[in-house]
Design a protein around this motif. Structure first.
Motif, mmCIF file in Angstrom:
data_model
loop_
_atom_site.group_PDB
_atom_site.id
_atom_site.type_symbol
_atom_site.label_atom_id
_atom_site.label_comp_id
_atom_site.label_asym_id
_atom_site.label_seq_id
_atom_site.Cartn_x
_atom_site.Cartn_y
_atom_site.Cartn_z
ATOM 1 N N CYS A 10 13.651 -43.670 19.672
ATOM 2 C CA CYS A 10 12.868 -44.274 18.583
ATOM 3 C C CYS A 10 12.454 -45.702 18.933
ATOM 4 O O CYS A 10 11.296 -46.091 18.740
ATOM 5 C CB CYS A 10 13.685 -44.282 17.297
ATOM 6 S SG CYS A 10 13.875 -42.682 16.504
ATOM 7 N N VAL A 53 10.056 -37.883 14.129
ATOM 8 C CA VAL A 53 10.853 -36.694 14.463
ATOM 9 C C VAL A 53 12.212 -37.095 15.040
ATOM 10 O O VAL A 53 13.260 -36.551 14.656
ATOM 11 C CB VAL A 53 10.078 -35.806 15.456
ATOM 12 C CG1 VAL A 53 10.960 -34.677 15.973
ATOM 13 C CG2 VAL A 53 8.831 -35.236 14.798
ATOM 14 N N VAL A 61 4.489 -40.162 15.148
ATOM 15 C CA VAL A 61 5.051 -38.850 14.799
ATOM 16 C C VAL A 61 6.315 -38.593 15.622
ATOM 17 O O VAL A 61 7.320 -38.077 15.105
ATOM 18 C CB VAL A 61 4.010 -37.742 15.029
ATOM 19 C CG1 VAL A 61 4.645 -36.365 14.876
ATOM 20 C CG2 VAL A 61 2.861 -37.889 14.046
ATOM 21 N N GLY A 62 6.278 -38.956 16.918
ATOM 22 C CA GLY A 62 7.466 -38.801 17.750
ATOM 23 C C GLY A 62 8.627 -39.646 17.251
ATOM 24 O O GLY A 62 9.782 -39.194 17.248
ATOM 25 N N ALA A 101 15.873 -36.427 13.228
ATOM 26 C CA ALA A 101 16.931 -35.700 13.942
ATOM 27 C C ALA A 101 18.194 -36.547 14.066
ATOM 28 O O ALA A 101 19.313 -36.045 13.884
ATOM 29 C CB ALA A 101 16.431 -35.280 15.319
ATOM 30 N N THR A 140 8.326 -41.543 8.557
ATOM 31 C CA THR A 140 7.655 -40.262 8.309
ATOM 32 C C THR A 140 6.499 -40.438 7.332
ATOM 33 O O THR A 140 5.403 -39.904 7.538
ATOM 34 C CB THR A 140 8.662 -39.240 7.762
ATOM 35 O OG1 THR A 140 9.739 -39.085 8.690
ATOM 36 C CG2 THR A 140 7.996 -37.908 7.537
#
Length: 285
Positions: free
Chosen positions: A30, A117, A113-114, A121, A99
């Protein structure tokens, strides 16, 4: 949980569960993706449509937001490694905000977006029973540690730095100063007469932060900190993006970081970095 034995020494800390290891890795991802996503914001082209008087405030605001977006997962990852409980709450809020930001934009930002996600997670993994039990044990350990007698120091012999780790540290330091210092000095010299423009301030701040990140990773290599394995790939990706979008001089940085990463994969360097947790546990005991 660390327990105190009859001799007054704490037993080694339990091994991190796989959920904690994967969550830590995802938080580093991130931070790296957020840093890459923030690089175009430091370019003058990002403010082409704004009035001249609005460029400086917008640049400062975006720099502060970008710093927070990068710093939150990085600090959370470090806290997860230290078995703190607050990262799972902070990461959950961070994942929701990222998000919403990724879904509300008029154009899909694949990097954002990565980040979303990976953050989602990581938040799920930190709320797993194994991760929660690991952090609760740490809170009990700190409460027991506060009851122990203060001022007792037990020296631990310093581990010798292997040549591969020492060379990797030197290469990362060289990579950090090879182009960031000249580029920063050129920007300062260009604005020495009429003052620095917003774009020149962005260049100075970006190169200074990137050089500081290199110094931090180099220090981690020298001290045998395992997170150096994650720091070098992040620097490598950012240097590659800078070499493509900003200046090809950063390719020297890419080459030196690749060599440093190869050195850290040698057997001596892997053993040195892997033993850092054991050395820290022995120092605290």
């Amino acid at each position: 949980m660390n327990t105190v034995n009859a001799a007054g020494l704490r037993s080694p800390a339990p091994a991190r569960p796989s959920t904690v290891l994967w969550a830590t890795l995802l938080l580093y991802v991130c931070a790296g993706l957020s840093l890459i996503n923030a690089v175009p914001l430091f370019l003058p082209a990002a403010y082409a449509g704004l009035p001249a008087e609005a460029v400086a405030p917008a640049a400062v605001l975006l720099a502060l937001v970008s710093t927070g977006v990068v710093a939150v997962p990085l600090l959370a990852a470090l806290a997860v490694r230290r078995r703190r409980r607050w990262p799972r709450i902070v990461v959950s809020v961070y994942a929701v905000l990222v998000t919403v930001s990724a879904l509300s934009g008029p154009v899909t930002n694949l990097l954002l977006v990565g980040v979303a996600v990976a953050a989602l997670a990581a938040a799920i993994l930190l709320w797993m029973p194994a991760s929660r039990g690991f952090t609760v044990a740490a809170a009990t350990e700190r409460a027991e540690r506060g009851k122990e007698r203060r001022g007792v120091w037990r020296p631990v012999p310093a581990a010798a730095v292997p040549a591969s780790a020492a060379w990797a540290s030197g290469l990362v330091t060289l990579a950090g100063g090879l182009w960031t210092i000249p580029v920063g000095l050129v920007a300062l010299a260009a604005g020495s007469e009429n003052g620095l423009s917003a774009g020149e301030w962005q260049t100075v701040l970006l190169t200074g932060a990137f050089a500081a990140a290199h110094v931090a990773v180099a220090f981690a290599c020298w001290r045998g900190q395992p997170w150096a394995w994650g720091g070098i790939p992040v620097l490598l990706v950012v240097a590659a993006v800078v070499s493509i979008r900003v200046t090809p001089v950063a390719l020297f940085d890419v080459a030196l970081l690749l060599l440093a990463g190869i050195l850290l994969l040698t057997r001596d360097a892997r053993a040195f970095l892997g033993a850092a947790t054991t050395r820290r546990a022995s120092t605290r005991s």
